[in-house]
Enzyme design. Sequence first.
Site, mmCIF file in Angstrom:
data_model
loop_
_atom_site.group_PDB
_atom_site.id
_atom_site.type_symbol
_atom_site.label_atom_id
_atom_site.label_comp_id
_atom_site.label_asym_id
_atom_site.label_seq_id
_atom_site.Cartn_x
_atom_site.Cartn_y
_atom_site.Cartn_z
ATOM 1 N N LYS A 53 0.838 -1.204 0.000
ATOM 2 C CA LYS A 53 0.000 0.000 0.000
ATOM 3 C C LYS A 53 0.880 1.263 0.000
ATOM 4 O O LYS A 53 2.052 1.196 0.349
ATOM 5 C CB LYS A 53 -0.906 -0.030 1.228
ATOM 6 C CG LYS A 53 -0.131 -0.083 2.529
ATOM 7 C CD LYS A 53 -1.027 -0.413 3.716
ATOM 8 C CE LYS A 53 -0.207 -0.411 4.990
ATOM 9 N NZ LYS A 53 -0.901 -1.010 6.110
ATOM 10 N N ARG B 157 -10.940 0.064 14.753
ATOM 11 C CA ARG B 157 -10.928 0.703 13.450
ATOM 12 C C ARG B 157 -11.960 -0.077 12.647
ATOM 13 O O ARG B 157 -13.036 -0.346 13.148
ATOM 14 C CB ARG B 157 -9.509 0.606 12.862
ATOM 15 C CG ARG B 157 -9.109 1.767 12.027
ATOM 16 C CD ARG B 157 -7.606 1.763 11.705
ATOM 17 N NE ARG B 157 -7.146 0.571 11.016
ATOM 18 C CZ ARG B 157 -5.901 0.406 10.557
ATOM 19 N NH1 ARG B 157 -5.008 1.364 10.718
ATOM 20 N NH2 ARG B 157 -5.541 -0.697 9.943
ATOM 21 N N TYR C 71 16.664 31.644 4.924
ATOM 22 C CA TYR C 71 15.534 32.443 5.386
ATOM 23 C C TYR C 71 15.663 32.833 6.849
ATOM 24 O O TYR C 71 16.095 32.018 7.672
ATOM 25 C CB TYR C 71 14.229 31.646 5.222
ATOM 26 C CG TYR C 71 13.730 31.589 3.803
ATOM 27 C CD1 TYR C 71 13.354 32.741 3.119
ATOM 28 C CD2 TYR C 71 13.631 30.365 3.150
ATOM 29 C CE1 TYR C 71 12.890 32.667 1.817
ATOM 30 C CE2 TYR C 71 13.156 30.276 1.849
ATOM 31 C CZ TYR C 71 12.790 31.436 1.186
ATOM 32 O OH TYR C 71 12.331 31.377 -0.093
ATOM 33 N N MET D 23 11.840 25.277 0.472
ATOM 34 C CA MET D 23 10.912 24.392 -0.225
ATOM 35 C C MET D 23 11.660 23.390 -1.108
ATOM 36 O O MET D 23 11.383 22.196 -1.095
ATOM 37 C CB MET D 23 9.930 25.209 -1.074
ATOM 38 C CG MET D 23 8.863 24.350 -1.714
ATOM 39 S SD MET D 23 7.810 25.278 -2.824
ATOM 40 C CE MET D 23 6.882 26.280 -1.690
#
Length: 823
Positions: free
Chosen positions: A494, A592, A718, A767
Amino acid sequence: MTKLSIKEAAEIVHGKLFLPDAFSALKIKHIVTDSRTFFGDDDNLFFALKGPRNNGHEYITELQNRGIKAFVVSESEVVSGKAAFILVKDTTKALQKLAAHNRAGFHYPVVGITGSNGKTIVKEWLYELLSEEFRIVHSPKSYNSQVGVPLSVLLMENNYTLGIFEAGISQPGEMDKLAPVISPEVGILTNIGDAHQENFQSKQQKTAEKLKLFRNSKKLIFCSDDENTAGLVREFCIQYNIDPVSWSMKNRDAFACFSKTAENGTTRLKASVNGESAEFDVPFTDDSSIENVCHCFAAVWTLSKHPEKILPRFSQLAPVAMRLEIKRGINNCLLINDYYNSDLASLSIALSVLHHQAQKSHLKKVVVLSDIRQTGLPSGELYRQVNQLLEQWKVSQLIGVGKEISAHPELFSAEKKFFLSTKAFEKSFMRNDFKNSAVLIKGARTFTFEKISDLLQKKAHQTVLEINLNALINNLNVFRSRLNPATKITAMVKAFSYGSGDVEIAKLLQFQNVDYLAVAVADEGVDLRQAGVQTPVVVMNPEKHSFQNMIDFRLEPNIYSKDLMKAFEKAVAENALTAFPVHIKLDTGMNRLGFKTAEEVEEVVAFLQKTDRLKVASTFSHLAACDDPQMDAFTQQQFSRFEMLSRIITEGFPYKIIRHILNSAGIERFPEKQFEMARLGIGLYGISLTNLPLQTISTFKSIISQVKKLKPGETVGYNCRGKITSDAEIAIVPVGYADGMDRKLGNGNGEAFVKGKRVPVIGNICMDMLMLDVTGLEVQPGNEVEFFGQNISILEVAEKVGTIPYEILTGISQRVKRIYIHE
Ligand SMILES: *Cc1c(COP(=O)(O)O)cnc(C)c1O
């Protein structure tokens, strides 16, 4: 292997021969054990081997139809008049006998290598170091098992002058079978691991078992720095009259004594050997590489007539894991790089990888091949054999690079082009010549084919997640060895196989015969089917809108509510199908998905008993806290609820229903609760709770774009968060939080591995970029940087971020290219 008549073969393996007249003149030259690698030659003998999960006898009819005429079998029912059969008790033993017979026919020296770690590396490096002086036959890949060793030794032929084979064992008694097959004249005992892993009671027992390989050897190479091991080896040498060849980092009495200094990713080694001294460089600094280098040095000094001439070659050694890599190329090409060495056996293996990759994506097959050196065959004969291999694997185009291969254009039947050198290829390279092809790039090291690969490689983002498929197979096998052979395995693929890229992984797991694959949603399953995966697939979160897709692609739902069950039954009925497999989820404490009470489960059973549309393939539950010993009472409660609820289901139907509850950590801690199946997830991807000998499968890495020198008082990034207090150098790397590099790793919290050292992240992570403090390391643009992998564990990164490895793995963004490495 030396050619044999079928009668001779039967005698050698002590088998009973069933020989219809039509086959009496049959000659045997090649051995096949894997039905997938056979191509209709007349002189093949198929050994029907039996493993816990595979039985070669099942392929006999198919192989007869495809043209195999001779079989070694242990099940008398398959014997027929349609082929020649040799019936034996145990086909693996028969294969070993045949190999031992082949071995005994050759009188050139053979080196045998065993140990817990480093066997394959030492073998490959010795091959590189000695291939100028000897014509070498060696084990392909890491063929070192009960089957791999005989297959390797069967490659021995008269034209070689040296054999190098490795042997690996996992339990007592196995070496007795491999020793006569290899029968080495020179032995090398590589590192013996400390863990009492495998099936040995102690390190001592393990060492003693491995030493059995060398009983008939003349010389034995070993490291004398571990006193216990060295003591055992010395006693063994006295007992069997073997000349001990020891090396050491500290003891001057050893045959070879080394000292080392490391700098900038290179280690300078000084050896004193036989009263002389020698100095050389190697491109490694880690202890295990240096240890393997020292083994090679001692072996070179034992085998070579002019060892000093080989010294410069040590600086050219490359990490062996890099042998075969698969990458995306330009114009929808797929590149398979194998520029480590070049000989017929490894060509044949690389061609099989090319074939599987090409078939998967419907690509044309192209081979870029250099001269093949030191085979001992006359070049006409050599390239005739190469052409035979290319024909067998239906290669459409050959690009030959080198003076020798270019001299024989007439021997090749495919479309072809030749270049005298790699430079000549580079000069005339046109991007549009390569399109929609799988390209195998295979050359001897001196041809520097990495340059060809660079030209063909899709240049996108330099940041990659490298996935080592061999490590994945290792991890699967480690977990298999914890389970009974009959216990089935669901591999969890998965979320793009926990971030590792679904289809490649699923294909490999299919090849390894896992029983089920599990995906999260139907779309993931459809992708697998469209890529040709045929293994049963379970969908953990089936959604109503995807039922039709699931039925069309035979994806089996996890049934967790009555509503879902009824809707799915209706969909199956609309398709006029019966007995569609489903899996019933029980909730035993996770709270669940799943059926929680006995009443609910009884209603499910009552419904299913009345319909022939659905068939219960399995019933399962999921553990909530099995990794935490403090929660063991809770976990035990889950087990007893599971036993109670699953019994209602298994007793409700006349057929067998598989039960499963263990995940990776469950297999590690509660193997006694394996029932008929276990579901393996994070363990496959290299994370173990209890220090199982798993291998790292993912390496997240990039390349330095720029290096800057900064003065005290300047700042980085930054908000000026990275403060420089003394002269510094920083490296800028194109990896940011958009790639999955968590911003919490900024400002010294996270580290990277560059040129053999750890360096801190400086300033905030951006980023698409981050900065590293690389002061004093003399790094350059283009140097590689690892964020996690061999040197920095995912676990460590997860701890620094305050999460679990699962999130780190699945968090690497999809824009990061996945590169697969497979031996
Ligand atoms: C993901 C998953 C697993 C695998 O768990 P690991 O801890 O990764 O081994 C097993 N079962 C179910 C139901 C899952 O969703």
